[in-house]
Design a protein around this motif. Sequence first.
Motif, PDB file in Angstrom:
ATOM      1  N   SER A  30     -20.463   2.274 -18.030  1.00 42.02           N
ATOM      2  CA  SER A  30     -19.275   3.056 -17.695  1.00 42.02           C
ATOM      3  C   SER A  30     -19.665   4.468 -17.254  1.00 42.02           C
ATOM      4  O   SER A  30     -19.167   5.005 -16.263  1.00 42.02           O
ATOM      5  CB  SER A  30     -18.364   3.116 -18.929  1.00 42.02           C
ATOM      6  OG  SER A  30     -17.225   3.873 -18.660  1.00 42.02           O
ATOM      7  N   ARG A  51     -24.475  -3.323 -28.286  1.00 44.36           N
ATOM      8  CA  ARG A  51     -23.724  -3.842 -27.141  1.00 44.36           C
ATOM      9  C   ARG A  51     -22.729  -2.799 -26.640  1.00 44.36           C
ATOM     10  O   ARG A  51     -22.577  -2.590 -25.435  1.00 44.36           O
ATOM     11  CB  ARG A  51     -22.980  -5.127 -27.526  1.00 44.36           C
ATOM     12  CG  ARG A  51     -23.822  -6.383 -27.366  1.00 44.36           C
ATOM     13  CD  ARG A  51     -22.959  -7.639 -27.385  1.00 44.36           C
ATOM     14  NE  ARG A  51     -22.388  -7.878 -28.693  1.00 44.36           N
ATOM     15  CZ  ARG A  51     -23.016  -8.540 -29.666  1.00 44.36           C
ATOM     16  NH1 ARG A  51     -24.235  -9.009 -29.470  1.00 44.36           N
ATOM     17  NH2 ARG A  51     -22.424  -8.735 -30.832  1.00 44.36           N
ATOM     18  N   LYS A  52     -22.074  -2.131 -27.589  1.00 40.91           N
ATOM     19  CA  LYS A  52     -21.116  -1.081 -27.207  1.00 40.91           C
ATOM     20  C   LYS A  52     -21.822   0.048 -26.457  1.00 40.91           C
ATOM     21  O   LYS A  52     -21.294   0.616 -25.501  1.00 40.91           O
ATOM     22  CB  LYS A  52     -20.405  -0.538 -28.449  1.00 40.91           C
ATOM     23  CG  LYS A  52     -19.285  -1.456 -28.930  1.00 40.91           C
ATOM     24  CD  LYS A  52     -18.565  -0.897 -30.127  1.00 40.91           C
ATOM     25  CE  LYS A  52     -17.442  -1.839 -30.570  1.00 40.91           C
ATOM     26  NZ  LYS A  52     -17.085  -1.653 -31.967  1.00 40.91           N
ATOM     27  N   LEU A 101     -22.451  -1.060 -22.882  1.00 36.67           N
ATOM     28  CA  LEU A 101     -21.223  -1.001 -22.083  1.00 36.67           C
ATOM     29  C   LEU A 101     -20.872   0.446 -21.746  1.00 36.67           C
ATOM     30  O   LEU A 101     -20.465   0.754 -20.618  1.00 36.67           O
ATOM     31  CB  LEU A 101     -20.061  -1.677 -22.832  1.00 36.67           C
ATOM     32  CG  LEU A 101     -20.204  -3.194 -23.057  1.00 36.67           C
ATOM     33  CD1 LEU A 101     -19.077  -3.716 -23.938  1.00 36.67           C
ATOM     34  CD2 LEU A 101     -20.236  -3.957 -21.736  1.00 36.67           C
ATOM     35  N   SER A 137     -17.352  -8.420 -19.721  1.00 35.42           N
ATOM     36  CA  SER A 137     -17.056  -7.043 -20.154  1.00 35.42           C
ATOM     37  C   SER A 137     -17.577  -6.028 -19.135  1.00 35.42           C
ATOM     38  O   SER A 137     -16.909  -5.027 -18.838  1.00 35.42           O
ATOM     39  CB  SER A 137     -17.700  -6.764 -21.514  1.00 35.42           C
ATOM     40  OG  SER A 137     -17.180  -7.634 -22.491  1.00 35.42           O
ATOM     41  N   LYS A 166     -15.188  -6.025 -16.232  1.00 38.08           N
ATOM     42  CA  LYS A 166     -13.929  -5.348 -16.578  1.00 38.08           C
ATOM     43  C   LYS A 166     -14.100  -3.825 -16.518  1.00 38.08           C
ATOM     44  O   LYS A 166     -13.270  -3.101 -15.963  1.00 38.08           O
ATOM     45  CB  LYS A 166     -13.509  -5.796 -17.986  1.00 38.08           C
ATOM     46  CG  LYS A 166     -12.129  -5.372 -18.419  1.00 38.08           C
ATOM     47  CD  LYS A 166     -11.682  -6.208 -19.626  1.00 38.08           C
ATOM     48  CE  LYS A 166     -10.363  -5.713 -20.193  1.00 38.08           C
ATOM     49  NZ  LYS A 166     -10.503  -4.548 -21.081  1.00 38.08           N
ATOM     50  N   ILE A 167     -15.215  -3.342 -17.070  1.00 33.10           N
ATOM     51  CA  ILE A 167     -15.487  -1.897 -17.067  1.00 33.10           C
ATOM     52  C   ILE A 167     -15.613  -1.385 -15.635  1.00 33.10           C
ATOM     53  O   ILE A 167     -15.076  -0.333 -15.280  1.00 33.10           O
ATOM     54  CB  ILE A 167     -16.771  -1.592 -17.875  1.00 33.10           C
ATOM     55  CG1 ILE A 167     -16.454  -1.686 -19.371  1.00 33.10           C
ATOM     56  CG2 ILE A 167     -17.342  -0.218 -17.524  1.00 33.10           C
ATOM     57  CD1 ILE A 167     -17.671  -1.657 -20.265  1.00 33.10           C
ATOM     58  N   GLU A 194     -23.638  -5.357 -32.552  1.00 25.96           N
ATOM     59  CA  GLU A 194     -22.388  -5.014 -31.864  1.00 25.96           C
ATOM     60  C   GLU A 194     -22.427  -3.556 -31.394  1.00 25.96           C
ATOM     61  O   GLU A 194     -21.972  -3.223 -30.299  1.00 25.96           O
ATOM     62  CB  GLU A 194     -21.218  -5.236 -32.843  1.00 25.96           C
ATOM     63  CG  GLU A 194     -19.834  -5.058 -32.215  1.00 25.96           C
ATOM     64  CD  GLU A 194     -19.570  -5.991 -31.039  1.00 25.96           C
ATOM     65  OE1 GLU A 194     -18.903  -5.540 -30.100  1.00 25.96           O
ATOM     66  OE2 GLU A 194     -20.056  -7.142 -31.047  1.00 25.96           O
ATOM     67  N   LYS A 201     -14.813 -13.824 -21.457  1.00 22.02           N
ATOM     68  CA  LYS A 201     -15.068 -13.098 -22.714  1.00 22.02           C
ATOM     69  C   LYS A 201     -16.562 -12.793 -22.921  1.00 22.02           C
ATOM     70  O   LYS A 201     -16.953 -12.281 -23.964  1.00 22.02           O
ATOM     71  CB  LYS A 201     -14.520 -13.893 -23.912  1.00 22.02           C
ATOM     72  CG  LYS A 201     -13.008 -14.069 -23.895  1.00 22.02           C
ATOM     73  CD  LYS A 201     -12.436 -14.389 -25.259  1.00 22.02           C
ATOM     74  CE  LYS A 201     -12.263 -15.838 -25.586  1.00 22.02           C
ATOM     75  NZ  LYS A 201     -11.525 -16.700 -24.709  1.00 22.02           N
ATOM     76  N   SER A 202     -17.378 -13.130 -21.944  1.00 24.49           N
ATOM     77  CA  SER A 202     -18.830 -12.898 -22.052  1.00 24.49           C
ATOM     78  C   SER A 202     -19.161 -11.418 -21.868  1.00 24.49           C
ATOM     79  O   SER A 202     -18.308 -10.616 -21.477  1.00 24.49           O
ATOM     80  CB  SER A 202     -19.555 -13.698 -20.963  1.00 24.49           C
ATOM     81  OG  SER A 202     -19.174 -13.196 -19.685  1.00 24.49           O
ATOM     82  N   PHE A 203     -20.408 -11.072 -22.112  1.00 24.50           N
ATOM     83  CA  PHE A 203     -20.863  -9.692 -21.897  1.00 24.50           C
ATOM     84  C   PHE A 203     -20.777  -9.341 -20.412  1.00 24.50           C
ATOM     85  O   PHE A 203     -20.378  -8.238 -20.040  1.00 24.50           O
ATOM     86  CB  PHE A 203     -22.299  -9.531 -22.422  1.00 24.50           C
ATOM     87  CG  PHE A 203     -22.719  -8.088 -22.532  1.00 24.50           C
ATOM     88  CD1 PHE A 203     -22.303  -7.309 -23.607  1.00 24.50           C
ATOM     89  CD2 PHE A 203     -23.521  -7.502 -21.558  1.00 24.50           C
ATOM     90  CE1 PHE A 203     -22.678  -5.963 -23.704  1.00 24.50           C
ATOM     91  CE2 PHE A 203     -23.902  -6.170 -21.649  1.00 24.50           C
ATOM     92  CZ  PHE A 203     -23.478  -5.397 -22.723  1.00 24.50           C
ATOM     93  N   ASN A 204     -21.114 -10.315 -19.555  1.00 25.28           N
ATOM     94  CA  ASN A 204     -20.957 -10.095 -18.108  1.00 25.28           C
ATOM     95  C   ASN A 204     -19.495  -9.831 -17.767  1.00 25.28           C
ATOM     96  O   ASN A 204     -19.185  -8.984 -16.926  1.00 25.28           O
ATOM     97  CB  ASN A 204     -21.457 -11.323 -17.322  1.00 25.28           C
ATOM     98  CG  ASN A 204     -22.933 -11.265 -17.019  1.00 25.28           C
ATOM     99  OD1 ASN A 204     -23.360 -10.734 -16.004  1.00 25.28           O
ATOM    100  ND2 ASN A 204     -23.743 -11.800 -17.926  1.00 25.28           N
TER     101      ASN A 204
END
Length: 226
Positions: A205, A197-198, A201, A20, A23-24, A194, A15-18
Amino acid sequence: PGKKVLIVYAHQEPKSFNGSLLKIAVEELTKQGCSVTVSDLYAMQFEPRATRNDIVGHLHNSEAFNYGVETWEAYKRGGLSKDLVEEQKKVQEADLLIFQFPLFWFNMPAILKGWMDRVLVQGFAYDLSKVYDGGLLQDKLSLFSFTMGGSKEKYAIRGDIRYLLWPMQHGIMHFCGVKVLEPHICYTPENVSEEKRKEMLAAWSQRLKTLWKEEPIDCSPEWYFK
């Protein structure tokens, strides 16, 4: 399309930023038709220590143990431990290696450094006369994607971030013949909004969408120290 990607991931928390970022990368690259493999080092309980256990069967010299010599000899006769053989196969098949991790003490976490130490052995990744542009892992790309606890401004005071990349990108990847793409750095994700952070990410992507069109960096001291 049709490219093979190996992501070597070094973070304890999905669930960390890494997590995420990982996952991307998996989603975006898979969407492009790439075949993506992940080595989740903590989940695998990957052994970072370079020991006698990495050699199956007899030692080349049982009087005095020399890890470099023993793994070289073992590689030549197919006598490396199963976990190393599996990782080497993933590396061999990959067109692109992505390393995803949080920066620890100006460096990669120990578990990832252990992966480098144990997997990239002589005979497989390089040989005495086959290093840098002549390294054994030519025709591959690499990308270091990592998060940092400090802001970009703070790091600028301590010196250029590129200094830290010299041992990783140049001393390991380029040494083995792998071409290096610009690193992807996310500064202080836990201390921003937040929304920010988005944005980070989304930028990752976005970059992945055109990654295969990117040119590798100039692997020379000038890139790091000019």
